[in-house]
Design a protein around this motif. Structure first.
Motif: not given
Lengths: 113, 115
Positions: B9, B33, B35, B37, B41-43, B45, B90, B104-108
């Motif tokens: 983490k 994927y 990503y 950040q 805070k800009f995400l 790919i 991410f 899309q499902f994101f990790g922590p």
């Protein structure tokens, strides 16, 4: 190229007041649109999505969004904001198939007592 | 029963080191994927893998090398870390084949700090 604009960097809303977060997109084909929320130190959680059909979509936590093709907009709304809604909100656009998401720069929602 | 998990983490390391971030999804999705950040805070790919094949590789320095040993895992190895690599990374997954809209499902997230 696709792009997403969230014109408001920060928004402050009183608890119990209504909320609207703006999102405008630029996309050549039929867009798939998403709103994600990120609480401090957390990952992104999907609030709602629009693929087709009814242009008013309902999401989790009492949020809804309306797709307006003529305005290239997908604004997020909530009738009554709770303190726990304070977070960063991201609008994103994608497409079907092998596609990544293009995110806006996010809007930070602050909730005042 | 976490859907998309990432380890570690937090990652604090010195410039020039090599480090890896691991990602696993138990959703049965066929696409994963990475990503990045940034501090604002800009995400953005970085990579996308479908069924272990690299599909999308944005303009990322070749010090970053993704590896997908199977459909459920996508790891990110970074060589010769630089200060500018400090960010939150991410992992995400989605079902593209037969899916409706590439949700899309994101990790922590993994917060990488390079000193």
């Amino acid at each position: 190229a696709q792009s997403v604009t969230q014109p408001d960097i920060h928004i402050t809303v009183s608890e119990g007041a209504s909320l609207e977060l703006r999102c405008n997109y630029s996309y050549g084909a039929t867009p798939y649109l998403f709103w994600y929320v990120q609480s401090p130190g957390q990952g992104l959680q999907l609030l709602l999505k629009y693929f087709s059909g009814d242009t008013l979509v309902q999401g989790i936590k009492g949020f809804e969004a309306e797709f307006k093709r003529s305005q290239s907009s997908f604004n997020l709304r909530k009738p009554s904001v709770h303190w726990s809604d304070a977070a960063e909100y991201f609008c994103a656009v994608g497409a079907r198939g092998y596609s990544t998401l293009t995110f806006g720069k996010g809007t930070m929602l602050l909730v005042s007592p | 029963d976490t859907a998309v998990s990432q380890t570690p983490k937090y990652l604090v390391t010195q410039m020039g080191n090599d480090k890896s971030i691991k990602c696993e999804q138990n959703l049965g999705h066929d696409t994963m994927y990475w990503y990045k950040q940034d501090s604002k805070k800009f995400l953005k790919i970085m990579f996308s893998y479908n069924n272990k094949e690299l599909i999308i590789n944005e303009t990322v320095p070749n010090r970053f090398s993704p590896k997908s040993p199977d459909k459920a895992h996508l790891n990110l190895h970074i060589n010769s870390l630089e200060l500018g690599d400090s960010a939150v990374y991410f992992c995400a997954s989605s079902q593209v084949s037969g899916g409706v809209g590439n949700e899309q499902f994101f990790g922590p997230g993994t917060r990488l700090t390079v000193l």
